[in-house]
Design a protein around this motif. Sequence first.
Motif, PDB file in Angstrom:
ATOM      1  N   ALA A 168     -52.928  93.189  24.493  1.00 22.56           N
ATOM      2  CA  ALA A 168     -52.562  91.916  23.852  1.00 22.56           C
ATOM      3  C   ALA A 168     -53.696  91.360  23.013  1.00 22.56           C
ATOM      4  CB  ALA A 168     -52.141  90.893  24.908  1.00 22.56           C
ATOM      5  N   HIS A 169     -54.945  91.658  23.394  1.00 24.80           N
ATOM      6  CA  HIS A 169     -56.091  91.128  22.662  1.00 24.80           C
ATOM      7  C   HIS A 169     -56.552  92.052  21.542  1.00 24.80           C
ATOM      8  CE1 HIS A 169     -56.710  87.525  24.990  1.00 24.80           C
ATOM      9  NE2 HIS A 169     -56.594  88.225  26.097  1.00 24.80           N
ATOM     10  N   GLY A 188     -46.206  83.960  23.805  1.00 19.57           N
ATOM     11  CA  GLY A 188     -45.194  84.433  24.737  1.00 19.57           C
ATOM     12  C   GLY A 188     -45.487  83.986  26.160  1.00 19.57           C
ATOM     13  N   ASP A 189     -46.766  83.981  26.525  1.00 20.23           N
ATOM     14  CA  ASP A 189     -47.166  83.509  27.851  1.00 20.23           C
ATOM     15  C   ASP A 189     -47.874  82.159  27.740  1.00 20.23           C
ATOM     16  OD1 ASP A 189     -49.437  84.465  26.583  1.00 20.23           O
ATOM     17  OD2 ASP A 189     -50.204  85.544  28.327  1.00 20.23           O
TER      18      ASP A 189
END
Length: 179
Positions: A4-5, A129-130
Motif C-alpha cells: 500500500a505504501h 480505503g482504511d
Amino acid sequence: MSHAHSAVLNVTLPAESAVTGLYHAPDLADAFAVRLPDNAIDDPELLARFLFENQAGWIGKLMGLRDAIVGRLGLKTARELRTLSSPASHERVDIFRIYAKSAREIVLGENDSHLDFRLSVLQQTRDAGDGQSRYLVFSTVVHCHNGLGRFYILAIRPFHRLVVRSSLRSAARVGWPTV
C-alpha cells in the motif's frame, strides 16, 4: 514496507496545487500519488530532494541519452542545469529551479525556448480505503512554445510517465525520511 505504501496511483491534478490551472491548455498534464507512512517527514522540499536522490540508475542513463540528443538542438541539458546549483544550493532541487514553496507543496520547473514546465510535489490527505492517509502527489504541467516543444513532449511522454512512477516507487521502497 507494505504494498500500500509503494503502489503508485494515477490521479487527477489536485485542485489545491499551484500548478493546476497554471497554463490555459497544457500540452501535458498528469499526476501520480504514493501513500506516505504516518511517520514520514512533512517538509515538501525534503521529500522532493529525497525523491530525486533515490531514483533508479536507469533514469540517469536515460537522462544522459536525452542530453546527448537535445544538446545538439540547443536545448538545456541536465548537465548544464546541474552547473547552476551547488550541493548546498537552496535555489534548486536536483536540476530543477524552485518556483514556490508552502507548508504542503513545492513547485519546481524550468523555462526553455521550446517549452516551460512545472512539477509539483504536494502532500495531500486522501481516502485510502482504511481511512484518511497522507499521500505525496507528483504533478507535471507543460506549456509548449513551438513545434519543437510539441515534438519533444510527444517523444518523451511515455518515458516521463515511467520515470515519475519509478521515482515514486523507488523512494517508497527505500523508505521515506521519518520524523
